[in-house]
Design an enzyme around this catalytic site. Structure first.
Site, PDB file in Angstrom:
ATOM      1  N   GLU A 188      -1.150  -8.965   9.824  1.00  0.00           N
ATOM      2  CA  GLU A 188      -0.083  -9.662   9.116  1.00  0.00           C
ATOM      3  C   GLU A 188       1.285  -9.467   9.748  1.00  0.00           C
ATOM      4  O   GLU A 188       2.218 -10.183   9.423  1.00  0.00           O
ATOM      5  CB  GLU A 188      -0.041  -9.216   7.645  1.00  0.00           C
ATOM      6  CG  GLU A 188      -1.245  -9.676   6.834  1.00  0.00           C
ATOM      7  CD  GLU A 188      -2.313  -8.609   6.745  1.00  0.00           C
ATOM      8  OE1 GLU A 188      -2.520  -7.910   7.747  1.00  0.00           O
ATOM      9  OE2 GLU A 188      -2.924  -8.486   5.673  1.00  0.00           O
ATOM     10  N   ASP A 192      -0.316  -4.454   6.091  1.00  0.00           N
ATOM     11  CA  ASP A 192      -1.355  -5.355   5.590  1.00  0.00           C
ATOM     12  C   ASP A 192      -1.213  -5.603   4.091  1.00  0.00           C
ATOM     13  O   ASP A 192      -0.613  -4.832   3.364  1.00  0.00           O
ATOM     14  CB  ASP A 192      -2.738  -4.762   5.872  1.00  0.00           C
ATOM     15  CG  ASP A 192      -2.883  -3.376   5.285  1.00  0.00           C
ATOM     16  OD1 ASP A 192      -1.910  -2.587   5.387  1.00  0.00           O
ATOM     17  OD2 ASP A 192      -3.940  -3.061   4.720  1.00  0.00           O
ATOM     18  N   GLU A 193      -1.776  -6.700   3.698  1.00  0.00           N
ATOM     19  CA  GLU A 193      -2.014  -7.018   2.289  1.00  0.00           C
ATOM     20  C   GLU A 193      -0.793  -6.861   1.392  1.00  0.00           C
ATOM     21  O   GLU A 193      -0.835  -6.190   0.377  1.00  0.00           O
ATOM     22  CB  GLU A 193      -3.162  -6.155   1.748  1.00  0.00           C
ATOM     23  CG  GLU A 193      -4.473  -6.440   2.448  1.00  0.00           C
ATOM     24  CD  GLU A 193      -5.635  -5.699   1.793  1.00  0.00           C
ATOM     25  OE1 GLU A 193      -6.658  -6.365   1.523  1.00  0.00           O
ATOM     26  OE2 GLU A 193      -5.537  -4.496   1.566  1.00  0.00           O
ATOM     27  N   VAL A 194       0.295  -7.480   1.788  1.00  0.00           N
ATOM     28  CA  VAL A 194       1.445  -7.550   0.895  1.00  0.00           C
ATOM     29  C   VAL A 194       1.254  -8.781   0.010  1.00  0.00           C
ATOM     30  O   VAL A 194       1.345  -9.905   0.495  1.00  0.00           O
ATOM     31  CB  VAL A 194       2.751  -7.682   1.707  1.00  0.00           C
ATOM     32  CG1 VAL A 194       3.944  -7.840   0.767  1.00  0.00           C
ATOM     33  CG2 VAL A 194       2.921  -6.490   2.629  1.00  0.00           C
ATOM     34  N   HIS A 216       0.811  -1.215   0.000  1.00  0.00           N
ATOM     35  CA  HIS A 216       0.000   0.000   0.000  1.00  0.00           C
ATOM     36  C   HIS A 216       0.847   1.269   0.000  1.00  0.00           C
ATOM     37  O   HIS A 216       0.499   2.250   0.645  1.00  0.00           O
ATOM     38  CB  HIS A 216      -0.909   0.026   1.240  1.00  0.00           C
ATOM     39  CG  HIS A 216      -2.049  -0.951   1.162  1.00  0.00           C
ATOM     40  ND1 HIS A 216      -3.162  -0.729   0.385  1.00  0.00           N
ATOM     41  CD2 HIS A 216      -2.242  -2.154   1.757  1.00  0.00           C
ATOM     42  CE1 HIS A 216      -3.999  -1.755   0.503  1.00  0.00           C
ATOM     43  NE2 HIS A 216      -3.464  -2.639   1.323  1.00  0.00           N
TER      44      HIS A 216
END
Lengths: 666, 666
Positions: free
Chosen positions: B351, B299-301, B238
């Site tokens: 995460e 988050d969200e890698v 992000h």
């Protein structure tokens, strides 16, 4: 082609004020997210900020998030030929030309003032259509009829914060007004920080005043919008707040405070110390307010304290004066010297007109076109405010019908007419708070703005109301709260989420007109009293009642045959007849609403009677005389002001109810 | 006595969040213009400003213009025992006691934080009555259940100006939230001025960012309201907006711009220059944001760019890591050292939880109570955000039912439970603009605030909705626009003054839920697209539909005998059945409304069918199977999302229509 001609032959454009010339073209210009503006010719920081505001407002109106990328292919090309005056001048060129085709728009003006006006015109033209937001193809050539188009806001009786005043400057710019007349001092408060005489604001404002740095920023804000700021320091009357800190200025000896002040307060014009004070004070204020004009008030000196002070009476005789009027003229002559010394032109209300004063002063008439014409004949310049008092709660059409050049002014010579510079609407603040000031100024102020900008022959009230609805919405989208603030006030009164019944009642009442909210037998107005009654929340003019009145007229003119009009009337009456049953439980729970209980009852009763009347008319059966006679009591009561409110649908309902009898006799 | 017990035995108090203990007294305290506040004990500038805001808000709620004259006889006596921490700390005492009798009120707290909360409670208690504005006699002892009660606002996807954020801080303070989690960077924008790395905001924000002086003032504003400000700089995922100015930070080589970025953007964790950059950057931000916590996202890698970069894969193997998760843990360990060096506690999303990281970090769970409980068991502190995502358009009751201590967390030991610090609602800004952000946060956020403040057993949804209505009004009176902004948006779409028919439709639809507004088959979201459709204007939850559903349930449970319920249902249905005829001409004129034409048609058709169903039920006559079968097509279509909107009255209308058959078979 005049605007008036256009309004009859073309689809109406929602412009207010109506431009002086409108030529419709073919097609329309799409405004989508690729829209951009580019400026050629002269531009400065003020113009650039104007364009930025334009883009932001266009974005607010459309919901389109424009990204800045102006270029030669921009949708709107603006071009100003040269700079505007650094200090905005009376009579500066404000004209512009706006040419819109289906492929682009061009806005030209001799200077940025015209550009600012043209951008506002463009904003008013943007409408959704089946294909997108569009602006109709049109060529507009426009300039103002009068160079002085002002709004007076009284911030003494009730203090109004700068955030609220700024929104009003935005509104003024939207309708092309160019003067804010700031009534900064009166008996109830002195609202400007004075560094030379700090007791003025410290003791005379209850802590509610503007600092000098705030004022400078505010004047800049106005300048950016093409608006001059004229300060008024009312004297020698209306000056009680000065005397709290400086009682030596007063004509009545002794300590002064807000409680013992009142309408008799008047400066002592017979001592030299008064003029020394005013010289220093005006020197300070002349620097703070850059405009070339300085308003000294001068109205309503009742002279009681002059009569009562032997020293002052002695002065009158010693100087060969005949009366208090001569004394005020003497004061004004002294004042004029001071104002002139500090490089300002003096302006004041009617009463300062006196043969001893030179023709350089400007007279602002609150008394009527007669005194304006009389001044013009004597060689004085003048402004009309009579007929433009927003605190009198007139409907828009009544203000709209007042023209500075009508009545006595119509007979003036061309030269004399040239002395009539324009006019100012006036928002006197006896019954105003920051919360409801917008709804007392707007949207009605827009029609006065039109009267002062547009050609004299633009007078059609029907067209005016249609366009006023559109401009009213636009003004709300700019941040004014003339429509939205009422909701909060109604919620406060009801103490409940569901205010539909209260809103239905609020929609059909108006405040009493003129000065009927208060009579002096009640004693002086308490300026610290809460303004949280229904009268403080309702709009000065009821759109619903006007619309209902129009429907009844239509129905009546059709000899009660127009079924579509009847159906609409019936829908209203059904809702209204059931309203009191819904509203009464709310009223019972709130002390703020108890005073409107009788109005609510009569409103529903009258609506029920109206339904009966419709039934008679439907059946072509005459209503019984006895039934109509019964309704008369109700009608008369409903037409009586209560809680200082007028039930505006009483008259059209009376018409319906009485029609049953008339019809019978046909 | 628990609040829950009170709500069943006493007239409900419109408090949200519900206090931990409420003891009703006798009588009520009058709040009139003589009302005043006096503070004894400790006070500082921040407390004094809090009292000033309280008086201003009380004035706004009542319309009473209070004049400052506190004294020993003041109506409300407040007393704080000692100061609060100069830098607000997690877990600081926020408790207060508020005792109101018919003669006065006392508010005591150990420090100003409790006073601020108690003043908000007082404001919520003020109501109009038949005798004046009153506060009921009551004794409240109150303290929060959780010490961390936050709201996340994403300002990266769509920039939100500080004026709007400040209003939201006011709203948070009103419902006793104490953490603003400021999501300041993401792929779509980097919103903070960096003096060390100016290309971050200059190239990564399209000109929309906060200056450091603005941020300092904003943090002060929050502190005054008892709110900590936690910045989040999301990394290593992000983080596309960083790379516009500093492409050397990215894991994919080459120039980066907003158009080619997207969800795969990820920082390169394998080069030392990244950590040198972050050290300097975090040093700067650690000074700018005084709070002890610093959010690094995490988050969200998705790892696509790590997989694709041979140098990075080589690094993984060379360091004996198993996968990208290990690489992220490595990154987080390095980051933790930097964050710690600059005296901050690190916080991140689920995460970041990895056994290699110490127990000092805080885990924010967007995945659920399971991951929260897992973290707590391993010794990590945590926050719940799962279930509190305001962008998913859930009804208030759905958020309200989510408890940080439920599910897997319910089985934790007392010590483990102690690690659950609270939660945060999240306003992700994919579909948010400054215009509609308030309506997406409020009033629903207030029920999450209650969940985090009030005793766990306060769960009654009926009571919640009643109180939510009241607090919603109060929040509007504080300047939030979650109800009023819709009007402007509807006017924009309609292009007309009369939007009653459009409002009727807007009142019964809701946006589609979850992530159903967009699916990836449409390509990436265009963050520059206008958000001016009906879905952007309507409330996330339809009060009208809920109310209508309740009526149908009531009517149905009475076996269709409840005539009062039936009458109310009928009133709705008559209006709705006529609505499309009124709305259609408006729709035809506006491209923004064309997509809702089918919904409008079905809405009126379904309402008409509902009226028929009522007629059958009224006559106790079974509706013909063929008629019901005919309606099925209509019902199914009406229940299908169109224009990304759900017609929320379709289900209760289906119930009515099908009841005709059921009843027949009884």
């Amino acid at each position: 082609m005049t605007a008036f001609a256009v309004s009859q032959s073309q689809p109406p454009l929602n412009l207010m004020p109506m431009p002086s010339s409108v030529q419709m073209g073919t097609g329309q210009l799409l405004v989508d997210r690729s829209f951009s503006v580019a400026a050629t010719g002269f531009h400065d920081a003020s113009l650039d900020r104007g364009v930025q505001r334009f883009v932001a407002q266009l974005s607010a109106q459309t919901g389109l998030p424009f990204r800045p990328k102006p270029g030669p292919a921009s949708t709107l090309q603006i071009h100003a030929e040269h700079n505007r005056e650094q200090l905005q001048k009376l009579g500066e060129d404000e004209s512009y030309e706006l040419a819109i085709t289906d492929s682009g728009a061009k806005l030209n003006a001799s200077n940025p003032l015209g550009i600012l006006h043209g951008l506002q015109t463009f904003l008013q033209l943007v409408q959704p259509s089946a294909t997108g937001f569009v602006v109709p193809a049109v060529t507009i050539k426009d300039q103002p009829r009068f160079p002085w188009r002002g709004l007076l806001i009284d911030v003494s009786r009730h203090f109004i914060p700068l955030t609220v005043l700024k929104q009003n400057l935005d509104g003024m710019a939207a309708v092309k007004m160019n003067v804010l007349h700031w009534h900064l001092s009166d008996d109830q408060g002195f609202r400007v920080e004075s560094k030379k005489f700090p007791k003025l604001h410290e003791m005379g404002s209850e802590g509610l005043y503007y600092t000098q740095s705030e004022i400078r920023e505010f004047v800049e804000y106005a300048h950016d919008r093409g608006i001059r700021v004229i300060p008024e320091f009312d004297m020698p009357g209306h000056s009680g707040s000065w005397f709290v800190g400086y009682p030596e200025l007063a004509s009545n000896p002794g300590a002064y405070n807000f409680e013992v002040g009142g309408p008799d307060s008047v400066t002592d014009p017979t001592t030299e110390s008064t003029y020394k004070f005013l010289d220093k004070f005006i020197e300070e204020m002349a620097k703070l307010f850059p405009d070339a004009y300085f308003h000294i008030g001068g109205d309503e000196v009742n002279g009681k304290h002059w009569d009562a002070n032997p020293k002052i009476q002695e002065f009158i005789h010693a100087h060969g004066m005949k009366n208090n009027q001569d004394l005020q003229a003497y004061f004004n002559q002294r004042l004029l010297k001071i104002v002139t010394k500090h490089h300002k032109n003096m302006i004041g209300w009617d009463e300062i007109l006196h043969p001893n004063l030179p023709k350089t002063i400007v007279i602002q008439s609150w008394r009527g076109q007669e005194s304006l014409a009389a001044a013009a004949k004597q060689g004085y310049s003048g402004l009309l405010s009579f007929g433009y008092y927003l605190d009198l709660m007139w409907p828009a059409a009544q203000h709209y019908a007042v023209d500075p050049m009508s009545g006595a002014a119509a007979t003036l010579s061309a030269e004399e007419k040239g002395r009539i510079l324009g006019g100012e609407s006036c928002m006197w603040a006896e019954w105003i708070t920051p919360e409801n000031v917008d709804s007392h100024i707007w949207p009605r102020n827009a029609v006065i703005a039109e009267r002062l900008w547009s050609p004299q022959e633009v007078t059609d009230a029907g067209s005016m109301y249609t366009r006023l609805n559109a401009v009213s919405l636009q003004l709300e989208s700019m941040g004014l709260t003339h429509r939205s603030a009422r909701m909060h006030m109604l919620h406060r009164m009801a103490g409940t989420e569901d205010i539909s019944a209260l809103r239905t009642l609020a929609d059909v009442v108006e405040p009493v007109k003129g000065y009927n909210r208060w009579d002096d037998s009640k004693g002086p107005i308490d300026f610290h009293a809460p303004l949280n009654r229904l009268i403080d929340a309702v709009y000065p003019e009821s759109d619903v009642a006007r619309h209902f009145g129009d429907l009844v007229k239509l129905y009546s003119q059709s000899n009660f045959k127009d079924k579509a009009a009847e159906a609409q009337i019936r829908t209203f009456l059904v809702t209204w007849s059931e309203n009191d049953a819904k509203l009464h439980p709310v009223i019972d729970k709130s002390f703020l609403l108890q005073e409107v209980a009788p109005i609510s009852e009569d409103f529903s009763a009258l609506a029920a009677a109206g339904l009966h009347a419709l039934d008679y008319l439907d059946r072509s059966e005459p209503s019984p005389d006895s039934w109509r006679a019964q309704q008369t009591t109700l009608i008369e009561r409903a037409k009586t002001p209560r809680a200082a409110l007028l039930l505006m649908v009483a008259a059209p309902l009376q018409q319906l109810i009485e029609a049953g009898g008339n019809k019978a006799s046909q």
